[in-house]
Write an enzyme that holds these catalytic residues in place. Structure first.
Site, short mmCIF file in Angstrom:
data_model
loop_
_atom_site.label_atom_id
_atom_site.label_comp_id
_atom_site.label_asym_id
_atom_site.label_seq_id
_atom_site.Cartn_x
_atom_site.Cartn_y
_atom_site.Cartn_z
N VAL A 110 -42.66 -58.07 4.54
CA VAL A 110 -40.83 -57.98 4.60
C VAL A 110 -40.62 -56.58 4.20
CG1 VAL A 110 -40.12 -59.15 2.45
CG2 VAL A 110 -38.59 -58.51 4.62
N ASP A 112 -37.73 -55.33 2.60
CA ASP A 112 -36.62 -55.46 1.86
C ASP A 112 -35.65 -54.41 1.09
OD1 ASP A 112 -34.09 -56.38 1.10
OD2 ASP A 112 -34.88 -58.18 -0.32
N ARG A 114 -37.30 -51.74 0.12
CA ARG A 114 -38.12 -50.41 -0.12
C ARG A 114 -39.50 -50.80 -0.91
NH1 ARG A 114 -37.39 -46.66 5.13
NH2 ARG A 114 -37.38 -48.71 6.22
N THR A 115 -38.12 -51.38 -2.27
CA THR A 115 -39.52 -50.26 -3.60
C THR A 115 -40.37 -50.49 -3.85
OG1 THR A 115 -36.49 -51.45 -4.08
CG2 THR A 115 -38.53 -51.02 -6.00
N THR A 116 -40.80 -51.90 -3.33
CA THR A 116 -42.35 -52.24 -3.36
C THR A 116 -43.34 -50.96 -2.19
OG1 THR A 116 -41.72 -54.60 -3.71
CG2 THR A 116 -43.79 -54.35 -3.21
N TRP A 185 -31.28 -64.14 4.22
CA TRP A 185 -32.92 -64.87 3.79
C TRP A 185 -33.70 -65.74 4.52
CZ3 TRP A 185 -31.87 -69.23 -0.34
CH2 TRP A 185 -32.68 -70.19 -0.89
N ILE A 186 -35.35 -64.63 4.32
CA ILE A 186 -35.98 -64.84 4.96
C ILE A 186 -36.73 -66.23 5.38
CG2 ILE A 186 -38.40 -64.11 6.49
CD1 ILE A 186 -36.96 -61.64 6.97
N GLU A 191 -44.36 -70.35 2.29
CA GLU A 191 -43.50 -71.50 1.29
C GLU A 191 -42.78 -72.15 1.41
OE1 GLU A 191 -40.59 -67.74 1.63
OE2 GLU A 191 -41.34 -66.10 0.70
#
Length: 225
Positions: A110, A112, A114-116, A185-186, A191
């Site tokens: 994902v 989200d 975009r920080t990672t 929230w995906i 999980e």
């Protein structure tokens, strides 16, 4: 609490298949980097469909990055943190040098904040340049260009805290999201503790593609039949 939408293993498989046979085919990928842990399963599925007939398997390498943190509540929702933690990385002298001159696909589940993804792309680009500097004089790899591409299953349509290179995201030249969702929230199948319950919930609250391109699910109908 964010609205929950559920992705099934079949959803993930088909998104990877359709992407590999579509936009990703033009990327000419010859090495995959999976961001753990959400990128592992999509990366493995993609390899099956990106492999050229009769050609060798595309190598998969892994990096581990953590940005999410638990909310201080009774639910299990995780929210983006403020700092990327490097849990696992490639060895500079062997693995990193192997990236030089390749078309490398970075895979995560994902996009989200975009920080990672920003961290992964920038750090890998910088480390490849450093690995090139360490090559012996006269090594032809010193002049080779390494191209990084990004694939995610889901891109959340929301303001991003991180940035990717303009020439990567502009017209999706080196970036592809299989589905664009709202800021939801995906819930992913890997999980789930009870996969049967997860699949049942997915029928009631599937992932909704808001891009208008090729939705894998439509908003649940409220029509009485």
């Amino acid at each position: 609490m964010s609205q929950k939408q559920y992705a099934t293993y079949n959803d993930v498989h088909n998104l990877c298949k359709n992407s590999a046979n579509g936009p990703l085919k033009s990327f000419d990928i010859n090495l995959i980097i999976a961001i753990g842990g959400g990128g592992y399963i999509p990366a493995r599925i993609l390899r099956s469909f990106l492999k050229a007939p009769g050609g060798p398997n595309i190598p998969i390498q892994a990096i581990g990055l953590s940005l999410y943190e638990r909310l201080g509540t009774d639910n299990v929702e995780e929210v983006p943190g403020t700092k990327v933690t490097r849990l696992q990385w490639l060895d500079m002298n062997s693995s990193m040098a192997n990236l030089i001159g390749k078309n490398v696909l970075i895979v995560d589940e994902v996009d989200d904040t975009r920080t990672t993804l920003q961290y992964a792309v920038k750090e890998l680009e910088d480390d490849v340049k450093e690995a090139q500097k360490q090559l012996a004089p006269g090594d032809e790899r010193k002049n080779l260009k390494t191209n990084f591409f990004v694939f995610v299953l889901h891109n959340k349509d929301k303001p991003k805290k991180g940035e990717l290179p303009t020439d990567m995201t502009e017209n999706d030249q080196r970036y592809h999201a299989a589905v664009t969702t709202g800021d939801v929230w995906i819930c992913y199948p890997w999980e789930a503790e009870n996969i049967e319950e997860h699949d049942t919930l997915a029928k009631k609250s599937p992932i909704v593609d808001i891009s208008g391109k090729s939705p894998i699910a439509k908003e649940p109908s409220t029509e009485v039949v």
